[in-house]
Write a protein that holds these residues in place. Sequence first.
Motif, short mmCIF file in Angstrom:
data_model
loop_
_atom_site.label_atom_id
_atom_site.label_comp_id
_atom_site.label_asym_id
_atom_site.label_seq_id
_atom_site.Cartn_x
_atom_site.Cartn_y
_atom_site.Cartn_z
N MET A 1 -6.82 -16.99 9.25
CA MET A 1 -6.41 -15.63 8.96
C MET A 1 -6.99 -14.72 10.05
SD MET A 1 -7.09 -13.39 5.49
CE MET A 1 -5.93 -14.20 4.43
N SER A 2 -6.16 -13.87 10.59
CA SER A 2 -6.60 -12.98 11.65
C SER A 2 -7.41 -11.82 11.08
CB SER A 2 -5.40 -12.44 12.42
OG SER A 2 -4.69 -11.50 11.62
N ASN A 3 -8.13 -11.12 11.95
CA ASN A 3 -8.91 -9.96 11.53
C ASN A 3 -8.00 -8.87 10.95
OD1 ASN A 3 -11.37 -11.00 12.14
ND2 ASN A 3 -11.43 -10.13 14.20
N LYS A 4 -6.82 -8.73 11.55
CA LYS A 4 -5.87 -7.72 11.05
C LYS A 4 -5.45 -8.05 9.63
CE LYS A 4 -1.45 -5.52 12.02
NZ LYS A 4 -0.28 -5.46 12.90
N GLU A 5 -5.16 -9.33 9.36
CA GLU A 5 -4.76 -9.74 8.02
C GLU A 5 -5.91 -9.54 7.01
OE1 GLU A 5 -1.54 -13.28 8.83
OE2 GLU A 5 -3.68 -13.69 9.15
N LYS A 6 -7.12 -9.87 7.44
CA LYS A 6 -8.29 -9.65 6.57
C LYS A 6 -8.44 -8.17 6.24
CE LYS A 6 -10.97 -13.58 8.23
NZ LYS A 6 -12.15 -14.00 8.99
N PHE A 7 -8.30 -7.34 7.26
CA PHE A 7 -8.42 -5.89 7.04
C PHE A 7 -7.34 -5.39 6.09
CE2 PHE A 7 -7.18 -1.52 8.13
CZ PHE A 7 -8.38 -0.88 7.83
N LEU A 8 -6.11 -5.83 6.29
CA LEU A 8 -5.01 -5.41 5.42
C LEU A 8 -5.24 -5.87 3.98
CD1 LEU A 8 -1.92 -5.93 7.76
CD2 LEU A 8 -2.96 -3.76 7.05
N ASN A 9 -5.85 -7.03 3.81
CA ASN A 9 -6.19 -7.48 2.45
C ASN A 9 -7.26 -6.60 1.82
OD1 ASN A 9 -4.39 -9.60 2.32
ND2 ASN A 9 -5.85 -11.11 3.10
N LEU A 10 -8.20 -6.14 2.64
CA LEU A 10 -9.27 -5.28 2.13
C LEU A 10 -8.74 -3.94 1.66
CD1 LEU A 10 -12.19 -5.90 4.65
CD2 LEU A 10 -12.13 -6.51 2.24
N VAL A 11 -7.78 -3.39 2.39
CA VAL A 11 -7.27 -2.06 2.05
C VAL A 11 -6.00 -2.13 1.22
CG1 VAL A 11 -8.32 -0.93 4.04
CG2 VAL A 11 -6.01 -1.87 4.24
N SER A 12 -5.66 -3.32 0.79
CA SER A 12 -4.46 -3.51 -0.02
C SER A 12 -4.60 -2.78 -1.34
CB SER A 12 -4.26 -5.01 -0.27
OG SER A 12 -3.27 -5.21 -1.24
N GLU A 13 -3.51 -2.32 -1.87
CA GLU A 13 -3.52 -1.63 -3.17
C GLU A 13 -3.48 -2.61 -4.33
OE1 GLU A 13 -0.86 1.66 -3.52
OE2 GLU A 13 -1.21 2.29 -1.47
N GLU A 14 -3.28 -3.88 -4.04
CA GLU A 14 -3.26 -4.89 -5.09
C GLU A 14 -4.67 -5.07 -5.65
OE1 GLU A 14 -1.53 -8.58 -3.89
OE2 GLU A 14 0.07 -7.56 -2.78
#
Length: 153
Positions: A1-14
Amino acid sequence: MSNKEKFLNLVSEEQSNTLQNLKERKKNRAMLRESQSIAYKVLMRLETLKWTQKRLAEKLEVTPQQVSKIISGKENLTLETLVKLQVVLEIPLLVTCIERAFDEIMKTHKVEVIQDYDIPENITISVKQNSPVVKKISFKQETETYNYFSTAN
């Protein structure tokens, strides 16, 4: 998993289960410590008695797999199992709060005691009056009652 994907998971509204998982781990930490402490005592007692896990299983009237789980230190033991273990092995397992108090007193007052599972009928520890912490612990084997008092100066 890329850093971008990790970041998007962190800020996800889910909804994330991370907080719930951390709470569960914290809640189980104390139980695991106690279970590991009991496992260690059981192993030490088996060694003293020169018993195998199979023999303990026979005495407890459980499967060898159940004994293996107990000795792994990861089993959530029932009160019934704990009492059976105490009776069969003739060692105290349900007195960990008293043991912790003993350990604290021994460290605070630089006293060394070799642990032995033969418990006398009464245990009394006295600490000097000018000591920063005074504790009184009593244990009565015949009634299986424990008293623990703590007074901080």
